[in-house]
Design an enzyme around this catalytic site. Structure first.
Site, PDB file in Angstrom:
ATOM      1  N   HIS A 148     141.872  -5.830 135.243  1.00  0.00           N
ATOM      2  CA  HIS A 148     143.188  -5.260 134.973  1.00  0.00           C
ATOM      3  C   HIS A 148     143.795  -4.675 136.245  1.00  0.00           C
ATOM      4  O   HIS A 148     144.969  -4.910 136.549  1.00  0.00           O
ATOM      5  CB  HIS A 148     143.087  -4.165 133.902  1.00  0.00           C
ATOM      6  CG  HIS A 148     143.043  -4.678 132.497  1.00  0.00           C
ATOM      7  ND1 HIS A 148     141.993  -5.446 132.028  1.00  0.00           N
ATOM      8  CD2 HIS A 148     143.906  -4.518 131.450  1.00  0.00           C
ATOM      9  CE1 HIS A 148     142.215  -5.728 130.752  1.00  0.00           C
ATOM     10  NE2 HIS A 148     143.360  -5.194 130.380  1.00  0.00           N
ATOM     11  N   HIS A 197     135.622   1.197 132.356  1.00  0.00           N
ATOM     12  CA  HIS A 197     135.305   0.893 133.750  1.00  0.00           C
ATOM     13  C   HIS A 197     134.813   2.146 134.465  1.00  0.00           C
ATOM     14  O   HIS A 197     135.281   3.257 134.193  1.00  0.00           O
ATOM     15  CB  HIS A 197     136.530   0.374 134.506  1.00  0.00           C
ATOM     16  CG  HIS A 197     136.785  -1.080 134.329  1.00  0.00           C
ATOM     17  ND1 HIS A 197     135.923  -2.055 134.783  1.00  0.00           N
ATOM     18  CD2 HIS A 197     137.819  -1.745 133.752  1.00  0.00           C
ATOM     19  CE1 HIS A 197     136.412  -3.242 134.497  1.00  0.00           C
ATOM     20  NE2 HIS A 197     137.559  -3.079 133.867  1.00  0.00           N
TER      21      HIS A 197
END
Length: 233
Positions: A148, A197
């Site tokens: 992302h 993450h």
């Protein structure tokens, strides 16, 4: 020899020099963060930041008001494959409609190339998702680097830099590029808040994404001079 060097420096534009520094810094940061990602235990930097966005002793409870979770999910969607593909397809379609096939191909190669680099890095490092806190969205792919964060940088900065070539003044150019950078930063930040993450994954995604976007920008400059990519004229 000195006069030749001075002449070469005079020919190098400041934006190109800045782009070169971003590429070099991004690659250096990526290499350093790969060492962090390959470590057998999470770095203190990663664990401290992940826990900082959770209530003390409650890894399932993120900080902030209830609406913030929904906002972060909305923001993170700006870096999803679906949204980025739609934006890229729209941009390619626009350039084809105005009969700029070279620019359309350039956009496709830039974004698709960034996706390929992201996938290669994920498989090379093979880092699992963090299990220190709960995930607020479901993810199944590998963790390093953050796709992302990286692809947001690649897509928004590439399109932003192309759009800036057509804008009338420096103020509007800075606004568009600043908006691209802000969107990229927000997307990466949302990935840490959502717990999917490690912070080092996001930093690596930014390093790789900014470096790739600047490399594409330099390529665009060369192609514009050859009238392959659309210029402001």
């Amino acid at each position: 020899m000195k006069s030749t060097a001075n002449a070469l420096l005079n020919r190098i534009e400041f934006p190109m020099l800045l782009a070169g520094l971003v590429i070099a810094g991004g690659l250096w940061g990526l290499v350093e963060l790969m060492e962090v990602a390959r470590s057998t235990s999470p770095h203190a930097f990663d664990t401290e930041i992940l826990l900082a966005v959770r209530h003390a002793g409650q890894p399932d409870s993120p900080i902030g008001p209830p609406w913030l979770q929904g906002a972060m999910r909305d923001i993170t969607a700006l870096g999803s494959t679906t949204v980025l593909v739609l934006i890229t397809t729209a941009a390619i379609g626009y350039f084809l409609l105005i009969r700029r096939p070279g620019t359309a191909l350039f956009v496709f190669v830039s974004v698709a190339g960034g996706q390929a680099v992201s996938s290669l890095l994920k498989h090379e490092v093979d880092r699992p998702r963090p299990d220190l806190v709960s995930h607020l969205v479901n993810e199944t792919s590998l963790s390093f680097p953050s796709g992302h964060a990286m692809l947001s940088a690649v897509t928004y900065l590439t399109l932003g830099s192309l759009a800036a070539r057509f804008l009338p003044n420096r103020r509007t150019k800075i606004f568009v590029l600043g908006l691209a950078v802000l969107t990229t930063v927000l997307v990466g930040t949302s990935r840490v808040y959502l717990g999917v993450h490690w912070p080092s994954d996001v930093l690596a995604g930014w390093c790789a994404g900014f470096a790739w976007a600047m490399l594409c920008w330099l390529a665009a400059r060369v192609l514009q001079r050859r009238n392959v990519v659309a210029d402001s004229e």
